[in-house]
Design a protein around this motif. Structure first.
Motif, PDB file in Angstrom:
ATOM      1  N   SER A  58       0.805  -1.219   0.000  1.00  0.00           N
ATOM      2  CA  SER A  58       0.000   0.000   0.000  1.00  0.00           C
ATOM      3  C   SER A  58       0.840   1.271   0.000  1.00  0.00           C
ATOM      4  CB  SER A  58      -0.905   0.029   1.234  1.00  0.00           C
ATOM      5  OG  SER A  58      -1.832  -1.020   1.171  1.00  0.00           O
ATOM      6  N   TYR A  59       2.054   1.184   0.510  1.00  0.00           N
ATOM      7  CA  TYR A  59       2.792   2.425   0.743  1.00  0.00           C
ATOM      8  C   TYR A  59       4.059   2.545  -0.085  1.00  0.00           C
ATOM      9  CZ  TYR A  59      -0.584   2.246   4.439  1.00  0.00           C
ATOM     10  OH  TYR A  59      -1.770   2.149   5.111  1.00  0.00           O
ATOM     11  N   LYS A  60       4.540   1.433  -0.651  1.00  0.00           N
ATOM     12  CA  LYS A  60       5.691   1.447  -1.544  1.00  0.00           C
ATOM     13  C   LYS A  60       6.888   2.176  -0.934  1.00  0.00           C
ATOM     14  CE  LYS A  60       3.964   2.726  -5.684  1.00  0.00           C
ATOM     15  NZ  LYS A  60       3.700   2.647  -7.131  1.00  0.00           N
ATOM     16  N   GLY A 120      -5.699   4.311   5.270  1.00  0.00           N
ATOM     17  CA  GLY A 120      -4.450   5.066   5.306  1.00  0.00           C
ATOM     18  C   GLY A 120      -4.569   6.432   5.944  1.00  0.00           C
ATOM     19  N   PHE A 172      -4.887  -1.608  -4.133  1.00  0.00           N
ATOM     20  CA  PHE A 172      -5.668  -0.915  -3.112  1.00  0.00           C
ATOM     21  C   PHE A 172      -4.852  -0.798  -1.841  1.00  0.00           C
ATOM     22  CE2 PHE A 172      -6.557  -5.442  -2.897  1.00  0.00           C
ATOM     23  CZ  PHE A 172      -6.291  -5.720  -1.568  1.00  0.00           C
ATOM     24  N   VAL A 173      -5.289   0.076  -0.972  1.00  0.00           N
ATOM     25  CA  VAL A 173      -4.764   0.154   0.383  1.00  0.00           C
ATOM     26  C   VAL A 173      -5.817  -0.477   1.276  1.00  0.00           C
ATOM     27  CG1 VAL A 173      -4.018   1.688   2.226  1.00  0.00           C
ATOM     28  CG2 VAL A 173      -3.504   2.260  -0.151  1.00  0.00           C
ATOM     29  N   LYS A 226      -0.515   5.615  -2.976  1.00  0.00           N
ATOM     30  CA  LYS A 226      -1.722   4.806  -3.190  1.00  0.00           C
ATOM     31  C   LYS A 226      -2.910   5.238  -2.325  1.00  0.00           C
ATOM     32  CE  LYS A 226       0.318   0.463  -4.701  1.00  0.00           C
ATOM     33  NZ  LYS A 226       0.397  -0.982  -4.397  1.00  0.00           N
ATOM     34  N   LEU A 227      -2.633   5.749  -1.155  1.00  0.00           N
ATOM     35  CA  LEU A 227      -3.781   6.094  -0.314  1.00  0.00           C
ATOM     36  C   LEU A 227      -4.597   7.229  -0.916  1.00  0.00           C
ATOM     37  CD1 LEU A 227      -3.094   8.805   1.732  1.00  0.00           C
ATOM     38  CD2 LEU A 227      -1.478   7.144   2.582  1.00  0.00           C
ATOM     39  N   ASP A 231      -0.243   5.494  -9.295  1.00  0.00           N
ATOM     40  CA  ASP A 231       0.985   5.285  -8.522  1.00  0.00           C
ATOM     41  C   ASP A 231       2.117   4.762  -9.398  1.00  0.00           C
ATOM     42  OD1 ASP A 231       1.137   2.039  -7.411  1.00  0.00           O
ATOM     43  OD2 ASP A 231      -0.675   2.756  -8.359  1.00  0.00           O
ATOM     44  N   GLN A 232       1.798   4.255 -10.579  1.00  0.00           N
ATOM     45  CA  GLN A 232       2.866   3.868 -11.513  1.00  0.00           C
ATOM     46  C   GLN A 232       3.210   5.008 -12.462  1.00  0.00           C
ATOM     47  OE1 GLN A 232       0.340   0.567 -12.715  1.00  0.00           O
ATOM     48  NE2 GLN A 232       0.030   0.818 -10.539  1.00  0.00           N
TER      49      GLN A 232
END
Lengths: 242, 628
Positions: free
Chosen positions: A224-226, B627, B236-237, B603-604, B564-565
């Motif tokens: 989730s946080y990478k 998160g 997902f978170v 991601k959050l 996020d990518q």
């Protein structure tokens, strides 16, 4: 006379209103402190991390049933410290870092100077780290070890971070080195025997003569946080130019 | 003494006055019976509802919201697409605006709910058509508002009725609904709007919803729900909000939503069409899509140049012309957001145009030559170096090389260590500097940039062209002097929604439909037609190209769960022109944009945090999104 009385009455009312403004609340201020270590349960030492590499998340359950989280960011040496905490009963969990989610949060009181250490299991350890310095480049080689392999998220990449201060990591590095393709080893795979057997090699070029650099390797998984699991910081002193 | 008497009398009169009970309606308050018995009053009520609609238009700022009543609303460059890599400029990074602005429009939803629950009781005052039309518009506006909520927060409380503030606090503290339920609620409101409103034919009023607009927005909302279900299932978170369905949609429902998106988009077919009125010049035609009234616009917001509250409500004029191009073409204001080469190269790499076979930069006699043969839609979306606006050329130039013998790749790397200050003196081969720097009688940089001091000149080589009104003189392009409408929904997007849903559904018939949709757009764009090997990525890229600078890409990369990518410590590039003095030629180098900003998406941020103030008022809103 009547008018004067009104003036006096109004004056008194204003004074009373002003008086009501001076009331301070009766709650104590944030007079406690909370500090401790985040311990890598594999090595038994402090987790290798960076500023804000993880968060110690506090919820003051003695205040309300639905407390807003309050995060204490980690320091580069794997410790955390906050000297302005309200005394009370807390639900605390380390999170937003490069480690397996901590199943049980810690429920404890924070009062006065409170110390507590948290143990976490990192996603990956960076081992057998070597670095080789050439005329204008730095090569770092390393291997990866996964303390737990079942359910490990996909491993994304490993990157060589370089900075001109000892504070080096994913949030503090010289961008032009980071942008060199050779600084990152793309892995993009679930854990397997091949990864375990590989010695990864990352390189940055165009280091300037006469500078002192600090470098470390970080590897991250697609959780989730990478956030990055990091290696120790190495110091690299470039010889002066001709 | 006289004054004292008067005060006494006044005092007694006031005391006596309070004894009268006046059970008459207050004259200063407009009552329900005043509004819902008079067509003009209902229209005024609806006008207020439209004014409040959360349209992400020229004056929307992703970190400050819908700029009603805010003096900052001239700053059009605080644009959503300046945090997602389409433009660089005013924001330091994605995090500056990724967590929104605490949008929580339940006061606005209440105003809509009042009409929906009250108007039917007064129906006898109007024709059934009137009543249905207003109710349809109200359902449309309610769905529109909930969509603005769900795309930010996931599940939010669904409030369909007017809640009496005097009821016990427990019933005011409405719990969150599941994300999927909110999307279903939006679909049902838009279906109601479609059923209630009549076909406007050619008499549709710009800025007012109609039944096909409802379906166009349904296609957008359902596509969001489908992609969130499909791609949110793997990226997902985790947290209680996800486990309870407030943030996330079961993957098994993706196909249902894609089908709903496709069906809704198909219903719009035949009622709106792509604008082709400016043919055969496809560049001019595409420019005019955004400036001339046309049958492609499905729903838009209008601005009045004569609005007396110029900078205090969102019906007043905006400042797009003054704040998206540079000062040499405008009357005042300044620009701060510049399109990236990354965006431009979604239309195809420029490498083969700017670098020859040996790796050396191609020499151009004139900067404008680079534009030869590029896709018309691209040229109509951004101003390239050498383009002309209001008779003035974008003379973009980053610096002057005395001589140039190296390869393009060398100079790209060199940029990383070049100082930004003026370099002059004997032996210097590259001069860089500010707007005043002159070397051998020639300006080092262009009047339109590229500058590295201040941010009011381009940092990438490009300026935004979409929506810029080329027809007005520079003197009429000052702050609060722009009145062009913002098109919030146009038929091009409906085709893109339809094509994407079709590709996600994936049958041969659907793929053929998608190919047809994409080629309608490509033809109008003057682009090379797509072939039968269409992929989801092709359709997504077409969406990025067609809807650039329309506040879409940010929400797209969120719902595709690719943000996020895509934004992973991402630096953006510019296309920087240099003059080579010894050859009297120009070269273009692909180099980092000169802000050198880094964009990272956590991601959050796939969900914004619920506003803290609301959480403290309503404990039933917990759990907050993962998160947070």
């Amino acid at each position: 006379m009547f008018l004067k009385k009104i003036y006096i009455a109004v004056g008194a009312a204003v004074a009373l209103m002003g008086y009501s403004c001076t009331k301070a609340d009766t709650y104590p201020g944030p007079d406690s402190a909370f500090e401790g270590n985040i311990i890598d349960s594999v090595t038994g030492k402090n987790l290798l991390t960076e500023t804000g590499g993880l968060q110690i998340e506090l919820r003051q359950i003695s205040w309300t049933a639905n407390p807003s989280p309050y995060d204490i960011p980690s320091k580069p040496d794997g410790t955390f410290e906050d000297t302005r905490i309200f005394s009370g009963h807390y639900n605390i969990i380390p999170t937003k870092g490069p480690f397996w989610p901590v199943a049980d949060s810690t429920i404890m009181d924070i009062r006065g100077n409170t110390t507590h250490d948290f143990r976490i299991v990192p996603y990956l350890e960076i081992v057998n780290v070597t670095h080789v310095q050439a005329a204008d480049s730095l090569v770092m080689s390393f291997q990866l070890v996964a303390p737990r392999t079942v359910g490990l998220p996909q491993i994304l990449d490993a990157t060589l971070f370089v900075n001109n201060t000892p504070y080096v990591g994913s949030g503090a590095n010289i961008q032009s080195f980071y942008n060199q393709g050779s600084a990152t080893a793309k892995i993009n795979s679930g854990w397997n025997a091949g990864i375990a057997a590989t010695t990864y090699r990352v390189v940055v070029y165009n280091l300037q003569p006469g500078w002192t650099y600090y470098a470390r390797v970080g590897v991250r998984v697609n959780d989730s946080y990478k956030k990055y699991n990091l290696s120790d910081v190495v110091q690299v002193v470039m010889p002066p130019g001709k | 003494m006289k004054i004292m008497d008067k005060v006494k009398y006044l005092f007694f009169i006031l005391v006596l006055a309070s004894c009268h009970k006046l059970d008459t309606p207050p004259l200063g308050v407009i009552a329900e019976t005043d509004v819902f018995t008079n067509a003009n009053a209902v229209q005024a009520y609806m006008a207020n509802v439209y004014t409040m609609l959360p349209i992400e238009d020229f004056i929307y700022e992703p970190n400050h919201g819908f700029m009603t009543g805010d003096g900052g609303r001239w700053q059009c460059f605080y644009h959503t697409d300046a945090i997602d890599g389409e433009m660089v400029g005013p924001f330091g990074g994605t995090g500056d605006a990724a967590q929104g602005f605490g949008y929580w429009p339940y006061d606005k939803i209440r105003i809509i709910n009042v009409l929906i629950s009250t108007l039917p009781a007064y129906a006898k005052n109007f024709t059934p058509d009137q009543v249905n039309e207003w109710l349809g518009e109200a359902y449309f506006c309610r769905a529109y508002t909930y969509f603005a909520l769900v795309k930010r927060y996931g599940g939010v409380p669904i409030v369909r009725t007017v809640i009496d503030p005097a009821t016990p606090i427990g019933s005011l503290q409405v719990p969150r609904n599941k994300e999927e339920d909110v999307y279903n609620f939006i679909a049902s409101d838009l279906d109601s709007a479609f059923a209630l409103m009549k076909d406007p034919g050619s008499s549709a009023t710009p800025g007012i919803a109609n039944k096909y607009a409802a379906m166009a927005y349904k296609s957008r909302a359902m596509l969001y729900a489908g992609t969130i279900a499909k791609y949110g299932a793997t990226n997902f978170v985790d947290g209680p909000a996800r486990q309870q369905g407030f943030a996330g949609i079961p993957a098994g429902d993706a196909a249902k939503f894609f089908q709903a998106a496709y069906d809704a988009a198909k219903l719009v077919e035949g009622h709106f069409s792509l604008y082709t009125g400016g043919y055969p010049d496809k560049v001019q035609n595409y420019v005019d899509v955004f400036l001339k009234p046309n049958n492609e616009s499905i729903f838009l917001r209008q601005y009045s140049l004569s609005d007396p509250n110029r900078n205090n409500d969102n019906a007043g004029p905006h400042s797009w012309d003054a704040t998206m191009t540079c000062r040499i073409m405008t009357a005042d204001g300044l620009s701060r957001a510049y399109p990236t080469l990354d965006l431009v190269e979604r239309f195809g790499s420029l490498d083969s145009r700017i670098v020859d076979g040996s790796g050396a930069p191609v020499r151009f006699g004139s900067r404008a030559d680079l534009m030869q043969g590029l896709e018309p839609r691209l040229l109509a979306t951004v101003y390239f170096p050498g383009a002309t606006l209001r008779g003035i050329s974008f003379d973009v130039q980053r610096g002057i090389y005395n001589t140039f013998s190296g390869s393009a790749a060398q100079e790209k790397a060199n940029d990383l260590t070049s100082p930004n200050d003026v370099q002059n003196g004997p032996g210097t081969n590259l001069w860089l500097g500010d707007i005043n720097a002159v070397v051998t009688g020639r300006n080092v940089i262009g009047r339109a940039g590229v500058s590295t001091s201040g941010d009011d000149l381009t940092r990438t080589g490009f300026y935004v062209r979409k929506y810029v009104d080329y027809g007005k003189p520079a003197s009429a392009c000052g702050l609060y002097q722009s009145g062009q409408s913002y098109i919030d929904m146009r038929y091009a997007e409906v085709l893109l929604n339809r094509a994407e849903a079709a590709m996600e559904l994936g049958t041969a018939d659907m793929q053929a439909d998608a190919l047809n949709d994409i080629n309608l757009l490509r033809d109008r764009a003057g682009a090379v037609p797509a072939t039968a090997t269409l992929t989801v990525d092709t359709v997504r890229n077409e969406r990025c190209k067609e809807l650039a600078f329309e506040h879409q890409y940010w929400w797209d990369i969120r719902r595709w769960r690719t943000a996020d990518q895509v934004l992973n410590q991402r630096n953006c590039y510019g296309l920087l022109p240099y003059y080579v003095a010894s050859e009297n030629k120009y070269i273009f180098l692909k180099q980092l944009e000169t802000f050198k900003r880094t964009y990272t998406f956590q991601k959050l941020w796939y969900y914004e945090p619920l506003p803290g103030g609301e959480l403290s008022k309503d404990p039933n809103l917990f759990p907050n999104n993962p998160g947070y």
